[in-house]
Design an enzyme around this catalytic site. Structure first.
Site, PDB file in Angstrom:
ATOM      1  N   ARG A   1     -16.843  20.965 -60.552  1.00  0.00           N
ATOM      2  CA  ARG A   1     -17.469  20.375 -61.744  1.00  0.00           C
ATOM      3  C   ARG A   1     -18.396  19.244 -61.334  1.00  0.00           C
ATOM      4  NH1 ARG A   1     -15.039  15.846 -64.836  1.00  0.00           N
ATOM      5  NH2 ARG A   1     -16.019  15.639 -66.884  1.00  0.00           N
TER       6      ARG A   1
ATOM      7  N   ARG B   1     -20.206   4.368 -76.140  1.00  0.00           N
ATOM      8  CA  ARG B   1     -19.717   3.409 -75.149  1.00  0.00           C
ATOM      9  C   ARG B   1     -20.120   2.006 -75.568  1.00  0.00           C
ATOM     10  NH1 ARG B   1     -18.761   6.400 -70.058  1.00  0.00           N
ATOM     11  NH2 ARG B   1     -19.622   8.458 -70.332  1.00  0.00           N
TER      12      ARG B   1
ATOM     13  N   LYS C   1     -16.357  21.777 -74.967  1.00  0.00           N
ATOM     14  CA  LYS C   1     -15.270  20.818 -74.758  1.00  0.00           C
ATOM     15  C   LYS C   1     -14.695  20.452 -76.123  1.00  0.00           C
ATOM     16  CE  LYS C   1     -16.105  17.528 -71.694  1.00  0.00           C
ATOM     17  NZ  LYS C   1     -16.910  16.449 -71.054  1.00  0.00           N
TER      18      LYS C   1
ATOM     19  N   THR D   1      -7.970  16.639 -67.724  1.00  0.00           N
ATOM     20  CA  THR D   1      -7.859  15.181 -67.793  1.00  0.00           C
ATOM     21  C   THR D   1      -6.442  14.621 -67.626  1.00  0.00           C
ATOM     22  OG1 THR D   1      -9.857  15.130 -69.162  1.00  0.00           O
ATOM     23  CG2 THR D   1      -8.578  13.111 -69.069  1.00  0.00           C
TER      24      THR D   1
END
Ligand SMILES: Nc1ncnc2c1ncn2[C@@H]1O[C@H](COP(=O)(O)OP(=O)(O)OP(=O)(O)O)[C@@H](O)[C@H]1O
Ligand SMILES: CC(=O)C(=O)O
Ligand SMILES: [K+]
Ligand SMILES: [Mg+2]
Length: 485
Positions: free
Chosen positions: A36, A77, A222, A283
């Protein structure tokens, strides 16, 4: 000679700890199937170079490894901080501001996401750094969101911000993603992961661009937004519009909460398998191995649980990107997958007994697995495949037997690296004339799979090599390379 192969595939994120040709070779030796590249980090040039390294090392080792690019997407963020780190103290007040003219301080933190005040209301819970810190919204005005620190900690710059329950929306494909999409097309990556889609329509720009470029890159959605799993219809449609999905537990876990994630992971995996799509579980799978040479037992059981849920692949993030033990974590993961695969539940399928099949290829693929699972003294399942679709269909049913997928297309061989239980071999059917079955068996025997006397279930189309659909299932016996079939 017949031995048990690991079925569950391993995806490893490449980063500073794993970028060298030597480490890529190590990771392949330990069992990585898919690399990835995270477009959230690194430059276009670094991704170009990395792609070249992975391809040349895999080629030298005669391995079919896929490359998955992962778009950054609209991850919300916080901005830069007034200092390297800022301590968030429980019960204190902090302001998240979208006003660029307001000076940053330890209690005033900038956020680039301009819609923040519009999307949050008093009482909302905001999570920083994958849920490590928690804030409660006390007051909202035009440019400032005033919060109370519920659970503090040390905040670092540019960490992620999520709202518990989801709802912080932004366009799925950002300007940066459009550039990275062009790069993925230029590099002809095998898979491209789209971050934060909330519904099937969000994939359209990526699908259109891939179609226009006429390349076979598969879209991996995702699943990491509360909206994507809020309704089963939305989730199903999103999976249907994708070529694969990822249970992106980092963001999904903070949006819906870990207790909810347990069931949602199982549901996403089940829906993906039923829709005949591959699925990656991602994850914090062996997070402690970023700095420790062995996993915790809880991590071993988390990986095993995903294997028992039916995932095609398990993914490593910082463990291989920046961790101290990239090769060891892949080894630990591979051993864990092998262990979990010994469970009887994942060796025989119960699916499809009462299903009606609509396609001939589906019927052939399912029949082959049923025959193989129930036949005495069988060594392997073999499919001759152009697009890999037969191998994918077969791998949706549990079996203890390896599925050897033989294809004359390199891109098909690489894409099949993600499918559970499938071993891909490059094999040009057009070079073998009337002796296709024998040469296919010889190819699999050369891979070390078959013992003389064992049976093999093999599927193909009657005009193999012309892309005709699979319509034939045959059972043959392997009598060794010297004797006649
Ligand atoms: N190519 C890279 N260069 C530098 N650091 C990297 C790279 N890839 C990953 N990392 C580091 O590894 C950590 C974990 O990797 P991961 O891919 O999960 O990143 P992330 O930023 O958390 O992911 P996402 O972009 O999906 O939110 C990152 O926070 C980053 O510090
Ligand atoms: C991989 C990723 O983006 C996540 O887990 O959120
Ligand atoms: K990303
Ligand atoms: Mg994420």
């Amino acid at each position: 000679m017949s031995h048990y192969h690991r079925r569950t595939k391993i995806v490893a994120t490449v980063g500073p700890a794993s970028s060298s040709p030597e480490m890529i070779a190590n990771l392949l030796d330990e069992g990585v199937n898919v690399f990835r590249l995270n477009f959230s980090h690194g430059s276009a040039e670094s991704h170009r170079k990395q792609t070249e390294i992975i391809r040349s090392v895999a080629k030298n080792k005669n391995r079919n490894a896929a490359i998955l690019g992962d778009l950054q997407g609209p991850k919300i963020r916080i901005g830069d901080l007034v200092k390297d780190t800022v301590e968030l103290i429980n019960d204190s007040e902090i302001i998240l501001t979208i006003d660029d003219n307001k000076p940053n301080s330890e209690t005033c933190i900038s956020v680039g996401y301009k819609a923040l005040p519009k999307f949050v209301t008093k009482g909302d819970v905001l999570l920083l750094d994958d849920g490590l810190m928690r804030l409660e919204v006390m007051q909202v005005d035009e440019s400032d969101v005033t919060c109370k620190v519920i659970s503090g900690g040390t905040l670092k710059p540019r960490k992620g911000l999520n709202r518990l329950g989801g709802g912080l929306s932004a366009p799925t494909i950002t300007a940066k993603d459009e550039e990275d999409l062009k790069l993925a097309i230029e590099l002809e990556l095998d898979y491209l992961a789209v971050s934060f889609p909330s519904c099937a329509a969000d994939l359209k720009p990526v699908r259109d661009a891939l179609n226009q470029a006429n390349i076979k890159t598969g879209i991996v959605s995702k699943i990491e937004r509360a909206e994507a799993v809020a309704s089963e219809d939305t989730l199903r449609a999103l999976i249907e519009a994708s070529d694969g999905v990822m249970v992106a537990r980092g963001d999904l876990g903070v949006e819906i909460g870990d207790p909810q994630l347990i069931g949602v992971q199982k549901k996403i995996i089940r829906f993906a398998r039923l829709a005949n799509k591959p699925v990656i579980t991602a994850t914090q799978m062996m997070e402690s191995m970023i700095s420790s040479p062995v996993p915790t037992r809880a991590e071993v059981f988390d990986v095993a649980n995903a294997v028992l849920d039916g995932t095609d692949a398990v993914m490593l993030s910082a463990e291989t990107a920046t961790g101290n033990f990239p090769a060891q974590v892949v080894r630990a993961m591979a051993a864990t997958c092998l262990g979990a695969e010994q469970h009887p539940d994942v060796k025989i399928t119960k699916r499809a007994v009462e299903e009606t099949f609509y396609g001939i290829d589906t019927c052939i693929a399912m029949s082959a697995i049923y025959a193989a699972n129930h036949l005495y003294n069988i060594g392997a399942i073999i499919c001759l495949t152009e697009s890999g679709s037969t191998a994918l269909l077969m791998s949706r049913l549990e079996s203890h037997l390896p599925i050897y997928a033989l294809s004359r297309h390199r891109v098909t061989c690489r894409k099949m690296a993600l499918y559970r239980g499938v071993k891909s071999i490059f094999y040009d059917v057009t070079e073998h004339g009337h002796d296709v079955y024998r040469s296919a068996l010889e190819t699999v025997a050369a891979a070390g799979q078959l013992v003389s006397g064992q049976r093999v279930v093999i599927t193909c189309g009657d005009i193999s090599g012309s892309g005709g659909q699979t319509n034939l299932v045959k059972i043959l016996q392997w009598r060794g390379s010297e004797e006649e079939l």
